[in-house]
Design an enzyme around this catalytic site. Structure first.
Site, PDB file in Angstrom:
ATOM      1  N   GLU A 187     -23.986  -7.048  43.836  1.00  0.00           N
ATOM      2  CA  GLU A 187     -23.283  -8.280  44.211  1.00  0.00           C
ATOM      3  C   GLU A 187     -23.667  -8.753  45.610  1.00  0.00           C
ATOM      4  O   GLU A 187     -23.898  -9.939  45.822  1.00  0.00           O
ATOM      5  CB  GLU A 187     -21.765  -8.050  44.149  1.00  0.00           C
ATOM      6  CG  GLU A 187     -20.972  -9.220  44.693  1.00  0.00           C
ATOM      7  CD  GLU A 187     -19.463  -9.000  44.652  1.00  0.00           C
ATOM      8  OE1 GLU A 187     -19.020  -7.930  44.182  1.00  0.00           O
ATOM      9  OE2 GLU A 187     -18.738  -9.908  45.091  1.00  0.00           O
ATOM     10  N   GLU A 247      -6.247  -9.870  44.898  1.00  0.00           N
ATOM     11  CA  GLU A 247      -6.973 -11.113  44.610  1.00  0.00           C
ATOM     12  C   GLU A 247      -6.316 -11.921  43.498  1.00  0.00           C
ATOM     13  O   GLU A 247      -6.977 -12.386  42.580  1.00  0.00           O
ATOM     14  CB  GLU A 247      -8.430 -10.804  44.261  1.00  0.00           C
ATOM     15  CG  GLU A 247      -9.200 -10.193  45.411  1.00  0.00           C
ATOM     16  CD  GLU A 247     -10.696 -10.035  45.150  1.00  0.00           C
ATOM     17  OE1 GLU A 247     -11.069  -9.841  43.990  1.00  0.00           O
ATOM     18  OE2 GLU A 247     -11.457 -10.091  46.131  1.00  0.00           O
ATOM     19  N   ASP A 278     -15.536  -4.406  51.327  1.00  0.00           N
ATOM     20  CA  ASP A 278     -15.933  -4.745  49.958  1.00  0.00           C
ATOM     21  C   ASP A 278     -17.417  -4.603  49.679  1.00  0.00           C
ATOM     22  O   ASP A 278     -18.136  -5.589  49.663  1.00  0.00           O
ATOM     23  CB  ASP A 278     -15.499  -6.190  49.634  1.00  0.00           C
ATOM     24  CG  ASP A 278     -15.651  -6.503  48.152  1.00  0.00           C
ATOM     25  OD1 ASP A 278     -15.935  -5.579  47.393  1.00  0.00           O
ATOM     26  OD2 ASP A 278     -15.470  -7.670  47.777  1.00  0.00           O
TER      27      ASP A 278
HETATM   28  C1  BDP Z   1     -15.269  -8.344  44.747  1.00  0.00           C
HETATM   29  C2  BDP Z   1     -15.875  -9.278  43.752  1.00  0.00           C
HETATM   30  C3  BDP Z   1     -14.912  -9.723  42.690  1.00  0.00           C
HETATM   31  C4  BDP Z   1     -14.203  -8.525  42.103  1.00  0.00           C
HETATM   32  C5  BDP Z   1     -13.568  -7.719  43.201  1.00  0.00           C
HETATM   33  C6  BDP Z   1     -12.933  -6.435  42.698  1.00  0.00           C
HETATM   34  O1  BDP Z   1     -16.370 -10.412  44.430  1.00  0.00           O
HETATM   35  O2  BDP Z   1     -15.637 -10.411  41.713  1.00  0.00           O
HETATM   36  O3  BDP Z   1     -13.257  -8.922  41.166  1.00  0.00           O
HETATM   37  O4  BDP Z   1     -14.516  -7.346  44.136  1.00  0.00           O
HETATM   38  O5  BDP Z   1     -13.500  -5.384  42.966  1.00  0.00           O
HETATM   39  O6  BDP Z   1     -16.326  -7.681  45.371  1.00  0.00           O
HETATM   40  O7  BDP Z   1     -11.897  -6.433  42.068  1.00  0.00           O
END
Ligand code: BDP
Length: 678
Positions: free
Chosen positions: A347, A246, A319
């Site tokens: 989340e 990401e 996720d």
């Molecule tokens: C996702 C979230 C994000 C996190 C990412 C992670 O939306 O905010 O940074 O995972 O685990 O679920 O690194």
């Protein structure tokens, strides 16, 4: 009653004599707990003994008639908490031997230095206030101490105290001084401190030209940093790294591998006994199926990591969705330490507005059979050292703590922190037992002085229905959000409300809902079979074949693995469309039933927490309705079938739902149920 005392409420009037082998910060805390919380026979003598014992592993302990025996000070502390818990929950305190399932049991705090919390729904950070406000205050220490005590009481022994999307500034001298301040408060409760690090810190903080992990200057920089940290915090636990994920930097930016990056850091912390937790949460938009990617990227490196590297793997391949099959990396990496990561903060499960007890989800994960070394190779056993000879075993949960006086934003979200600790200690516990313990510890006697104090009537009218609600709550959320294997169909606003229509041309495809549900007039679902993306083949037989065939694929994963016609016949005899409608409707009905049941519990606990939860449930019921209406009306455009006659009709119009921001839609004063911030 603001809930701040969590599950640690018993104040005892019963005197006890404690014999401790010596004075130390941890043992002093153990003694204090006994003196404050003893509810056994008055004037008993409890002996704390530290000695080697074949049946006691790591931080395990033995409780018997004479007291608590352990081979470490931490073990004594955990034994004391267990002893008190048994007294308070009316469990027998005969002879108990208990050893932790995992050596490292961590909370991961996604807390930013500016005080915000990534995916945090319980107010601002308990650890950080601002990059220019790093001095440790008495209030900080008091709060950290309460936090450490709560975590230790459920057996947790590690905290990584900053966001995995890590600011390089956490490694600056003044920030490290604060980390030392945190570590000093956590240590007397047996909690080790860890940091998330940004892989390009050598450039961004050190001013170097590169962060290439094989560059000697880079290694020297990290080495000096490591030395600086250990000088401040001699028992520092190590680093947690989100790399090449990401948009975060990582070794691949320099043509190096995950193994190059992880091993470089691992070599540096090794002399101090440190570990590196390297996350496998990687995916890029060019790969045709996000769910396959971590496996594709990490399997080639099995056996290539140092023995103090642990690959930290999210429970599912995508996720933290309401339901996913387990990540195929579990059990598959046989020559590498692998640790599960779960998300305690909600989340994707209604933030701090929805009552969702996540223990059942984690229990489902831990009990999932990977078949990697024959039947019974569960995720639990393939990560806790029972099957593979891992040097380090660990588990992490993304914390749900904040400055909200409840700590977690919803009184019942505290149960998720509690449950994570209990499962990290003993990955064979049942959610039923955990919920039972938590309810007794958290609510018993809270209506004391009134007529309905704890007793048989309290158990019948509060404990039993509240437990039932907790145990059903995750399945209810799956029903009203994403039943039958649907996943990631959120609105882009905060991963909170529904957005099955979300899919603008400009968006990264794997960040849209259309990518995940693939609905069209022919059917719905993501084809991950052998003729689809073939993600099924990442699972060991018999799972690969089982998942591959819709007739044998468990129906709760059906649309995860298959794209099926709307009139596909389900095991119930219903068509897929009707079954989908039934699930969404059931989810709504379940939450309404929770509301009714909760209202009947009034008087069995204090009024403050009762009404706070009552108003949260009202919000949850409205949200569930929005989810049902949005998904059914949207998918109906493709299925072109009626909603079964016996079900309640949608309340909202699709146009309306597509135009609102679900997060703020119901955020009316009467639905807010705010609690004071500290
Ligand atoms: C996702 C979230 C994000 C996190 C990412 C992670 O939306 O905010 O940074 O995972 O685990 O679920 O690194």
């Amino acid at each position: 009653e603001d809930g701040h005392e969590l599950w640690l409420r018993k104040k005892s009037a019963v005197p006890v004599k404690v014999v401790s082998p010596k004075k130390s910060a941890i043992l002093n805390n153990a003694v204090k707990e006994l003196q404050q919380g003893w509810s056994g026979k008055a004037n008993s003598t409890v002996k704390l003994t530290i000695k080697k014992d074949k049946s006691i592993k790591d931080d395990g302990f033995r409780i018997d008639g004479s007291g608590v025996t352990a081979s470490t000070e931490r073990g004594i502390l955990y034994g004391v908490f267990e002893l008190l818990r048994r007294q308070q929950t009316n469990q027998p305190v005969t002879s108990v031997v208990s050893n932790p399932s995992y050596q490292h049991r961590l909370l991961n705090h996604w807390d930013n230095l500016n005080g915000s919390v990534e995916q945090g729904f319980a107010g601002r950070s308990i650890f950080w206030r601002g990059e220019n406000d790093l001095a440790v205050t008495e209030n900080d220490r008091k709060l950290w101490q309460e936090y450490a005590r709560a975590s230790a009481s459920v057996g947790l022994n590690g905290s990584s105290v900053n966001n995995v999307n890590a600011s390089p500034l956490v490694l600056k001298e003044d920030a490290l001084a604060r980390v030392k301040g945190i570590a000093d408060v956590l240590r007397p409760y047996g909690i080790t401190t860890y940091l998330s690090v940004n892989f390009s810190s050598p450039v961004r903080l050190g001013g170097l030209k590169t962060s290439d992990p094989l560059d000697p200057e880079v290694i020297k920089w990290w080495q000096a940093k490591t030395k600086e940290i250990y000088a401040l915090i001699p028992d520092f636990g190590g680093f947690l790294v989100k790399a090449n994920s990401e948009g975060q930097p990582g070794p691949q930016d320099f043509g190096r591998t995950h193994a190059d990056g992880a091993n470089m850091l691992a070599d540096l912390v090794k002399p101090y006994g440190g570990i590196v937790m390297w996350r496998a949460f990687v995916y890029s938009p060019t790969e045709k199926d996000r769910a396959r990617q971590a496996y594709l990227e990490f399997m080639p490196f099995d056996g290539k990591f140092r023995d103090n590297v642990i690959i930290q793997v999210k429970n599912g391949p995508v996720d933290f969705q309401p339901r996913e099959p387990f990540s195929p990396l579990f059990g598959a990496m046989k020559k590498t330490s692998v640790m599960p990561e779960v998300q305690i903060t909600q989340e994707y499960l209604g933030r701090s507005n929805h009552l969702v007890f996540l223990s059942t989800m984690w229990e489902e994960l831990l009990k999932s059979d990977t078949y990697q070394e024959g039947p019974g190779s569960t995720v639990a056993r393939s990560t806790d050292g029972s099957i593979y000879n891992q040097k380090h075993t660990a588990i992490a949960g993304v914390a749900n703590t904040g400055l909200d006086s409840t700590w977690s934003g919803h009184h019942f979200a505290q149960a998720n922190w509690y449950a994570f600790g209990r499962l990290a200690w003993n990955n064979k516990l049942t959610s039923e037992q955990i919920a039972d313990e938590w309810l007794r510890l958290t609510f018993a006697n809270s209506a004391e002085g009134k007529t309905k104090a704890v007793g048989e009537e309290w158990e019948r009218n509060f404990l039993v229905p509240a437990k039932q609600m907790m145990l059903e709550s995750r399945e209810a959320a799956v029903n009203y959000m994403m039943p039958l294997g649907l996943h990631h169909i959120f609105s882009p606003f905060g991963h909170y409300g529904p957005g099955p229509w979300y899919g603008p041309k400009s968006a990264r495809p794997d960040w849209t809902s259309l990518y995940y549900h693939q609905a069209d007039t022919a059917g719905i679902g993501f084809d991950r079979t052998k003729s689809g993306t073939n993600a099924v083949s990442q699972y060991h037989e018999p799972l690969a074949s089982q998942f591959n065939d819709p007739a044998t694929c468990p129906e709760n994963y059906l649309l995860w693995f298959h794209h099926l016609p709307w009139d596909y016949k389900m095991k119930s005899g219903h068509t897929l469309w009707d079954e989908l409608c039934l699930h969404y409707d059931k989810g709504v009905q379940q939450v309404r039933q929770f509301q009714k049941n909760w209202d009947q519990m009034q008087g069995y606990i204090d009024e403050e927490r009762f009404s706070h939860v009552q108003s949260k449930l009202r919000r949850q019921a409205k949200d569930a309705q929005v989810w049902k209406d949005a998904c059914l009306l949207y998918f109906q455009q493709f299925s072109r079938r009626p909603i079964p006659a016996e079900l309640e009709r949608p309340v909202y119009d699709l146009d309306f739902l597509q135009a609102i921001r679900p997060l703020t839609f119901f955020d009316q004063p009467q639905d807010r149920a705010a609690t004071p911030q500290r």
